[in-house]
Design an enzyme around this catalytic site. Structure first.
Site, PDB file in Angstrom:
ATOM      1  N   ARG A  85       1.355  -1.122   0.148  1.00 23.36           N
ATOM      2  CA  ARG A  85      -0.195   0.305   0.402  1.00 23.36           C
ATOM      3  C   ARG A  85       1.185   1.243   0.172  1.00 23.36           C
ATOM      4  O   ARG A  85       2.492   0.837   0.195  1.00 23.36           O
ATOM      5  CB  ARG A  85      -1.238   0.368   1.384  1.00 23.36           C
ATOM      6  N   GLY A  86       0.433   2.417  -0.035  1.00 24.90           N
ATOM      7  CA  GLY A  86       0.663   4.390  -0.176  1.00 24.90           C
ATOM      8  C   GLY A  86       0.759   4.008  -1.803  1.00 24.90           C
ATOM      9  O   GLY A  86       1.298   3.483  -2.100  1.00 24.90           O
ATOM     10  N   ALA A  87       1.009   5.079  -2.559  1.00 29.89           N
ATOM     11  CA  ALA A  87       0.788   5.737  -3.510  1.00 29.89           C
ATOM     12  C   ALA A  87       2.362   5.259  -3.695  1.00 29.89           C
ATOM     13  O   ALA A  87       2.329   5.015  -5.295  1.00 29.89           O
ATOM     14  CB  ALA A  87       0.433   7.313  -3.661  1.00 29.89           C
ATOM     15  N   ASP A 130      -2.264  10.890  -2.727  1.00 29.72           N
ATOM     16  CA  ASP A 130      -2.697   9.865  -3.963  1.00 29.72           C
ATOM     17  C   ASP A 130      -2.971  10.368  -4.750  1.00 29.72           C
ATOM     18  O   ASP A 130      -1.910   9.856  -6.266  1.00 29.72           O
ATOM     19  CB  ASP A 130      -3.903   9.264  -2.970  1.00 29.72           C
ATOM     20  N   GLN A 161      -4.213   2.360   8.863  1.00 30.27           N
ATOM     21  CA  GLN A 161      -2.977   2.514   8.662  1.00 30.27           C
ATOM     22  C   GLN A 161      -2.174   3.536  10.065  1.00 30.27           C
ATOM     23  O   GLN A 161      -1.150   3.048  10.522  1.00 30.27           O
ATOM     24  CB  GLN A 161      -2.798   3.571   7.674  1.00 30.27           C
ATOM     25  N   ARG A 163      -6.175  -0.616  -7.794  1.00 30.18           N
ATOM     26  CA  ARG A 163      -6.416   1.131  -7.506  1.00 30.18           C
ATOM     27  C   ARG A 163      -6.272   2.157  -7.876  1.00 30.18           C
ATOM     28  O   ARG A 163      -5.191   2.749  -8.259  1.00 30.18           O
ATOM     29  CB  ARG A 163      -5.218   1.076  -6.573  1.00 30.18           C
ATOM     30  N   ASN A 177      -6.861  11.732  -0.011  1.00 33.45           N
ATOM     31  CA  ASN A 177      -5.846  11.565   0.478  1.00 33.45           C
ATOM     32  C   ASN A 177      -6.727  10.291   1.903  1.00 33.45           C
ATOM     33  O   ASN A 177      -8.393  10.276   1.036  1.00 33.45           O
ATOM     34  CB  ASN A 177      -4.988  12.617   1.419  1.00 33.45           C
ATOM     35  N   LYS A 178      -6.089   9.782   1.797  1.00 30.30           N
ATOM     36  CA  LYS A 178      -7.396   8.589   2.525  1.00 30.30           C
ATOM     37  C   LYS A 178      -8.391   9.383   3.913  1.00 30.30           C
ATOM     38  O   LYS A 178      -8.184  10.582   3.782  1.00 30.30           O
ATOM     39  CB  LYS A 178      -6.396   8.363   4.016  1.00 30.30           C
TER      40      LYS A 178
HETATM   41  C1  LIG Z   1       2.901   8.448   1.013  1.00 28.30           C
HETATM   42  S1  LIG Z   1       0.915   7.374   0.832  1.00 28.30           S
HETATM   43  C2  LIG Z   1       0.162   7.760   0.546  1.00 28.30           C
HETATM   44  C3  LIG Z   1      -0.999   8.001   0.116  1.00 28.30           C
HETATM   45  O1  LIG Z   1      -0.959   6.178   0.811  1.00 28.30           O
HETATM   46  C4  LIG Z   1      -2.088   5.924   1.617  1.00 28.30           C
HETATM   47  O2  LIG Z   1      -3.355   5.491   1.448  1.00 28.30           O
HETATM   48  P1  LIG Z   1      -3.419   3.919   1.232  1.00 28.30           P
HETATM   49  O3  LIG Z   1      -3.441   3.317   2.761  1.00 28.30           O
HETATM   50  O4  LIG Z   1      -4.509   3.216   0.867  1.00 28.30           O
HETATM   51  O5  LIG Z   1      -2.288   2.803   0.160  1.00 28.30           O
HETATM   52  C5  LIG Z   1      -2.720   7.460   2.578  1.00 28.30           C
HETATM   53  O6  LIG Z   1      -4.060   8.086   1.187  1.00 28.30           O
HETATM   54  C6  LIG Z   1      -1.348   8.245   2.080  1.00 28.30           C
HETATM   55  O7  LIG Z   1      -2.373   9.192   2.368  1.00 28.30           O
END
Ligand SMILES: CSC[C@H]1O[C@H](OP(=O)(O)O)[C@H](O)[C@@H]1O
Length: 338
Positions: free
Chosen positions: A49-51, A225, A184, A85, A235-236
């Site tokens: 995960r993580g953009a 994101d 997260q 995604r 963003n999340k």
């Molecule tokens: C530097 S990661 C940016 C972004 O990714 C996370 O989403 P996810 O946990 O669903 O992959 C979250 O939105 C972070 O802020």
């Protein structure tokens, strides 16, 4: 032999493995994502995960796939990865870069995937330093979700700024939103803060308003994101709530992201596709060793993975290419590629 090492992704020759983030912090376990199918399964459940990390791992998997499959099959696989995604634009940026190498062949694709990985590491360091420049001695910063080394090839985005501020001897405190429904923050950011030795306190998302009202928050700093041409960003889910609260309380609100998160082709926030996720994520929580469900099994649920914050609520956008205020965003200066 290609060898790359990040906090949650490792490449050794043809072997690509990831640290399963759904098991953290109770268990550190590595698994293969060397095929498109294994990668998609891991990304869908946020084991990867993580953009930035999603994009970088997709590029490596597609380059790896191209070593052993006919060029006629590459585009269809890239399209499948792209659809996994839809909100984070780093995935599209990295796959675009791969597709641009199709004509040069598999070896160039591997080289380019490695270049993207090392580029992100450098971008993280630059944006972390710019973000740390905004953090003063004694600052108490509220953050959301997870934006650390787990989500990138380097030190992270917003958490990277905290790490650099810590390295500079700033005495900061980070309030960590647990970030329902997938936690997260509570699972990953709390774990990374402890690992970095940064003073922190874990809070429920619903506590952010009282924390600000009590005068305990000096700044809000989050990741992104997708940042649009007009500065709106995704963003999340829960980020927009923090932006409104910060605006109400007169607290600076910063977005930290690499330029690969900026999408000049998305004009405004309403154009961003928002991923809708499994209702069961809200009905209960998947613990590291099984799922605990508390809501009625058929309770209707709305579960968007992200929300959109309008540019009007952002104090500054902190990219590796610079710190941009609303006027700079209006002039499109954030879209300039290095
Ligand atoms: C530097 S990661 C940016 C972004 O990714 C996370 O989403 P996810 O946990 O669903 O992959 C979250 O939105 C972070 O802020």
């Amino acid at each position: 032999m290609l060898e790359l090492n990040a906090r949650s992704l490792r490449v050794q020759g043809e072997r690509i493995v990831y640290l399963d983030q759904t098991l953290l912090p109770q268990q550190e376990a590595w698994f293969s994502c060397s095929t498109p199918e294994l990668w998609q399964d891991a990304v869908r459940k946020l084991a990867i995960r993580g953009a930035p990390l999603i994009g970088l791992s997709a590029a490596l998997v597609l380059a790896q796939y191209a070593q052993h499959h006919a060029p006629e099959t590459w585009q269809a696989v890239s399209d499948r990865l792209r659809a996994t995604r839809p909100t984070a634009v780093n995935l599209m940026y990295c796959l675009d870069a791969m597709e641009a190498c199709f004509s040069a062949g598999p070896s160039r694709m591997i080289e380019r995937a490695a270049e993207l990985f090392m580029e992100d590491r450098a971008l993280c360091q630059r944006m972390a330093e710019r973000g740390a420049d905004l953090l003063a001695e004694g600052d108490r910063i509220l953050t959301h979700c997870n934006t650390g080394a787990l989500a990138t090839a380097g030190v992270g985005t917003a958490i990277g700024a905290f790490a650099v501020a810590q390295q500079r001897g700033r005495n900061i405190t980070v309030y960590v939103d647990e970030t329902r429904p997938l936690l997260q923050g509570g699972r990953l950011t709390a774990w990374e803060m402890a690992d970095l030795g940064i003073r922190h306190q874990l809070v429920c998302d619903s506590m952010a308003a009282s924390l600000m009202a009590a005068g305990k928050v000096d700044k809000v700093m989050v990741g992104a994101d997708r940042i649009c041409a007009n500065g709106d960003f995704a963003n999340k889910v829960g980020t927009y709530m923090l932006a409104v609260l910060a605006h109400h309380h007169g607290i600076p609100f910063y977005v930290v992201a690499p330029y690969t998160t900026v999408d000049p082709n998305t004009a405004r926030g309403s154009d961003i596709p928002i991923e809708q996720r499994d209702p069961n994520e809200v009905r209960g929580v998947a613990g590291a060793f099984g799922a605990v469900q508390w809501a009625p099994a058929d309770a209707p649920v709305w579960n968007p993975a992200f929300d959109v914050t309008p540019a009007s609520l952002v104090s500054a956008w902190v990219l590796d290419t610079g710190v941009f205020d609303a006027a700079a965003i209006a002039r499109g200066e954030h879209i300039v590629r290095p």
